[in-house]
Write a protein that holds these residues in place. Structure first.
Motif, PDB file in Angstrom:
ATOM      1  N   TYR A  45     -52.445 -22.732  27.253  1.00 18.01           N
ATOM      2  CA  TYR A  45     -53.061 -22.205  28.468  1.00 18.01           C
ATOM      3  C   TYR A  45     -54.058 -21.090  28.178  1.00 18.01           C
ATOM      4  N   THR A  46     -55.079 -21.049  29.018  1.00 16.56           N
ATOM      5  CA  THR A  46     -56.080 -19.979  28.916  1.00 16.56           C
ATOM      6  C   THR A  46     -55.829 -18.876  29.931  1.00 16.56           C
ATOM      7  N   HIS A  47     -55.141 -19.210  31.029  1.00 17.98           N
ATOM      8  CA  HIS A  47     -54.870 -18.249  32.102  1.00 17.98           C
ATOM      9  C   HIS A  47     -53.410 -18.358  32.527  1.00 17.98           C
ATOM     10  N   LEU A  48     -52.779 -17.211  32.759  1.00 21.86           N
ATOM     11  CA  LEU A  48     -51.438 -17.153  33.322  1.00 21.86           C
ATOM     12  C   LEU A  48     -51.518 -16.362  34.627  1.00 21.86           C
ATOM     13  N   VAL A  49     -50.922 -16.909  35.684  1.00 19.67           N
ATOM     14  CA  VAL A  49     -51.052 -16.321  37.014  1.00 19.67           C
ATOM     15  C   VAL A  49     -49.665 -16.066  37.600  1.00 19.67           C
ATOM     16  N   THR A  50     -49.480 -14.881  38.167  1.00 17.39           N
ATOM     17  CA  THR A  50     -48.185 -14.542  38.752  1.00 17.39           C
ATOM     18  C   THR A  50     -48.343 -13.684  39.994  1.00 17.39           C
ATOM     19  N   ALA A  51     -47.370 -13.795  40.889  1.00 22.34           N
ATOM     20  CA  ALA A  51     -47.261 -12.834  41.989  1.00 22.34           C
ATOM     21  C   ALA A  51     -46.865 -11.485  41.414  1.00 22.34           C
ATOM     22  N   VAL A  52     -47.251 -10.413  42.109  1.00 23.31           N
ATOM     23  CA  VAL A  52     -46.947  -9.063  41.637  1.00 23.31           C
ATOM     24  C   VAL A  52     -46.219  -8.293  42.729  1.00 23.31           C
ATOM     25  N   GLY A  53     -45.025  -7.803  42.382  1.00 26.55           N
ATOM     26  CA  GLY A  53     -44.277  -6.904  43.255  1.00 26.55           C
ATOM     27  C   GLY A  53     -44.264  -5.520  42.645  1.00 26.55           C
ATOM     28  N   THR A  54     -43.314  -5.306  41.723  1.00 27.09           N
ATOM     29  CA  THR A  54     -43.283  -4.024  40.998  1.00 27.09           C
ATOM     30  C   THR A  54     -44.266  -4.008  39.834  1.00 27.09           C
ATOM     31  N   GLY A  55     -44.683  -5.193  39.375  1.00 25.67           N
ATOM     32  CA  GLY A  55     -45.598  -5.278  38.240  1.00 25.67           C
ATOM     33  C   GLY A  55     -44.899  -5.555  36.921  1.00 25.67           C
ATOM     34  N   ASP A 104     -58.052 -19.738  45.880  1.00 28.08           N
ATOM     35  CA  ASP A 104     -59.360 -19.117  46.124  1.00 28.08           C
ATOM     36  C   ASP A 104     -60.081 -18.839  44.813  1.00 28.08           C
ATOM     37  N   TYR A 105     -59.335 -18.358  43.836  1.00 34.29           N
ATOM     38  CA  TYR A 105     -59.907 -18.017  42.527  1.00 34.29           C
ATOM     39  C   TYR A 105     -60.524 -19.254  41.870  1.00 34.29           C
ATOM     40  N   LEU A 106     -59.851 -20.383  41.953  1.00 33.28           N
ATOM     41  CA  LEU A 106     -60.358 -21.606  41.336  1.00 33.28           C
ATOM     42  C   LEU A 106     -61.662 -22.057  41.980  1.00 33.28           C
ATOM     43  N   GLN A 107     -61.841 -21.741  43.248  1.00 31.56           N
ATOM     44  CA  GLN A 107     -63.063 -22.141  43.943  1.00 31.56           C
ATOM     45  C   GLN A 107     -64.236 -21.210  43.674  1.00 31.56           C
ATOM     46  N   SER A 108     -63.941 -19.937  43.379  1.00 25.48           N
ATOM     47  CA  SER A 108     -65.014 -18.945  43.249  1.00 25.48           C
ATOM     48  C   SER A 108     -65.330 -18.551  41.808  1.00 25.48           C
ATOM     49  N   ALA A 109     -64.364 -18.661  40.911  1.00 23.61           N
ATOM     50  CA  ALA A 109     -64.578 -18.209  39.530  1.00 23.61           C
ATOM     51  C   ALA A 109     -65.331 -19.264  38.721  1.00 23.61           C
ATOM     52  N   GLU A 110     -66.135 -18.809  37.802  1.00 21.72           N
ATOM     53  CA  GLU A 110     -66.820 -19.711  36.882  1.00 21.72           C
ATOM     54  C   GLU A 110     -66.007 -19.784  35.596  1.00 21.72           C
ATOM     55  N   LEU A 111     -65.186 -20.806  35.505  1.00 19.47           N
ATOM     56  CA  LEU A 111     -64.265 -20.949  34.386  1.00 19.47           C
ATOM     57  C   LEU A 111     -64.799 -21.961  33.377  1.00 19.47           C
ATOM     58  N   ALA A 112     -64.488 -21.732  32.109  1.00 16.26           N
ATOM     59  CA  ALA A 112     -64.900 -22.653  31.054  1.00 16.26           C
ATOM     60  C   ALA A 112     -64.263 -24.022  31.271  1.00 16.26           C
ATOM     61  N   ARG A 113     -64.934 -25.064  30.804  1.00 16.54           N
ATOM     62  CA  ARG A 113     -64.474 -26.435  31.044  1.00 16.54           C
ATOM     63  C   ARG A 113     -63.124 -26.719  30.394  1.00 16.54           C
ATOM     64  N   ASP A 114     -62.812 -26.001  29.316  1.00 16.72           N
ATOM     65  CA  ASP A 114     -61.536 -26.236  28.634  1.00 16.72           C
ATOM     66  C   ASP A 114     -60.422 -25.325  29.137  1.00 16.72           C
ATOM     67  N   SER A 115     -60.623 -24.676  30.272  1.00 16.76           N
ATOM     68  CA  SER A 115     -59.605 -23.792  30.834  1.00 16.76           C
ATOM     69  C   SER A 115     -58.397 -24.597  31.310  1.00 16.76           C
ATOM     70  N   LYS A 116     -57.236 -23.978  31.231  1.00 16.48           N
ATOM     71  CA  LYS A 116     -56.016 -24.575  31.749  1.00 16.48           C
ATOM     72  C   LYS A 116     -55.122 -23.454  32.255  1.00 16.48           C
ATOM     73  N   ILE A 117     -54.627 -23.587  33.470  1.00 15.10           N
ATOM     74  CA  ILE A 117     -53.910 -22.524  34.166  1.00 15.10           C
ATOM     75  C   ILE A 117     -52.410 -22.780  34.140  1.00 15.10           C
ATOM     76  N   LEU A 118     -51.637 -21.716  33.910  1.00 19.80           N
ATOM     77  CA  LEU A 118     -50.186 -21.775  34.092  1.00 19.80           C
ATOM     78  C   LEU A 118     -49.807 -20.792  35.194  1.00 19.80           C
ATOM     79  N   PHE A 119     -49.282 -21.328  36.283  1.00 17.50           N
ATOM     80  CA  PHE A 119     -48.830 -20.516  37.416  1.00 17.50           C
ATOM     81  C   PHE A 119     -47.324 -20.346  37.318  1.00 17.50           C
ATOM     82  N   LEU A 120     -46.852 -19.112  37.414  1.00 15.40           N
ATOM     83  CA  LEU A 120     -45.411 -18.843  37.346  1.00 15.40           C
ATOM     84  C   LEU A 120     -44.789 -18.937  38.738  1.00 15.40           C
ATOM     85  N   HIS A 121     -43.883 -19.883  38.882  1.00 13.44           N
ATOM     86  CA  HIS A 121     -43.098 -19.933  40.116  1.00 13.44           C
ATOM     87  C   HIS A 121     -41.922 -18.985  39.931  1.00 13.44           C
ATOM     88  N   THR A 122     -41.999 -17.820  40.549  1.00 14.52           N
ATOM     89  CA  THR A 122     -41.017 -16.759  40.302  1.00 14.52           C
ATOM     90  C   THR A 122     -39.784 -16.862  41.195  1.00 14.52           C
TER      91      THR A 122
END
Length: 296
Positions: free
Chosen positions: A160-170, A262-280
């Protein structure tokens, strides 16, 4: 105690639904109660409590706190007593979260919001002899972050190139930053109205070397604040489930996934990007919604 964490590629018609592709680390599936990031943040604290021979765990949280019910359940599984300091006056009807905590044997101690802000004073009031092992709210701290960092060792992180998570305490975001590789970017999406201070809370858990890594906060997705919701958020949750079969909770993961969309629609990401979203985790929080609000 817990099985390997499954990874769900988000697909429709057997093809990636998002561009770039998004996978979900289904941490919500590792346990029915101590789900998501909770076990990884709690495990180090519980281990230390037992090593120091404490018999009671105490911690802090709100009426919809996943941390509260997870701590209650984890303590019960470890043969420990537990107490939760709950923000706000005791309501006539407890939330499903607090009722579940009670069912796992947790003693609930309600304090006003003003009292809650001075946690040291609350600790002295409720534990004057220092007999309890105190876990910070949300598992915040180096111990909690280390649990998240170590969790990454069990997944194919390098994909993965990006890891995405919700933030509470951080704490979870700090652990991700600590454990990521140099080419990866960590994106945190706050679910509270704490945009002004959350980055400093996260960075307080980082080393100098961590500051050189890539990370950012995306703001504007609290939907009114902690545990607040709008009909548009609920509609988004239903649409997401109908499209890619991903169940979300309205307190944390729905807001974070909305921000990622929203980020996927607005960000200019490299073609080989791959996202991992954490289901917390935290799906149990949806039990407080009116019947029929969600399609799952």
């Amino acid at each position: 105690m817990f099985s390997l964490i499954p990874i769900q590629p988000l697909q429709s018609d057997k093809k990636p639904h998002y561009n770039p592709p998004v996978d979900v680390l289904r941490m919500d599936k590792i346990h029915t109660v101590v789900s998501g990031n909770k076990w990884f943040k709690l495990s180090g604290y519980l281990r230390e409590a037992k090593e120091k021979q404490y018999s009671t765990i105490a911690t802090f949280g709100g009426a919809y706190s996943n941390h509260i019910v997870a701590t209650a359940c984890a303590a019960n599984l470890q043969g420990l007593n537990s107490m939760g300091i709950i923000r706000g006056e005791r309501p006539d009807v407890l939330s499903h979260t607090l009722q579940n905590a009670l069912n796992y044997g947790m003693d609930l101690y309600f304090v006003s919001r003003a009292q809650y802000r001075d946690k040291t004073a609350v600790q002295q009031l409720t534990d004057p002899l220092g007999k309890y092992y105190w876990i910070p709210e949300g598992g915040y701290g180096q111990v909690g972050a280390a649990g998240i960092r170590d969790m990454l060792k069990g997944i194919p992180l390098w994909e993965y190139t990006h890891l995405v998570t919700a933030v509470g305490t951080g704490t979870t975001m700090a652990g991700l930053i600590q454990g990521t590789l140099p080419y990866q970017r960590v994106i945190g999406i706050p679910v509270l109205n704490n945009d002004q201070c959350i980055l400093s809370e996260i960075e307080a858990l980082l080393t100098k070397a961590d500051f050189a890594k890539k990370y950012e906060i995306l703001t504007g997705y609290s939907f009114g604040g902690y545990a607040k919701k709008t009909q548009s958020l609920l509609d988004f949750m239903n649409q997401t489930y109908q499209t890619v079969k991903l169940p979300l909770d309205f307190v944390y993961t729905a807001k974070a996934f909305y921000g990622l969309s929203d980020y996927l629609q607005s960000a200019e990401l490299a073609r080989d990007s791959k996202i991992l979203f954490l289901h917390t985790g935290g799906l149990q929080g949806n039990l407080s919604l009116p019947e029929g609000a969600l399609c799952y």
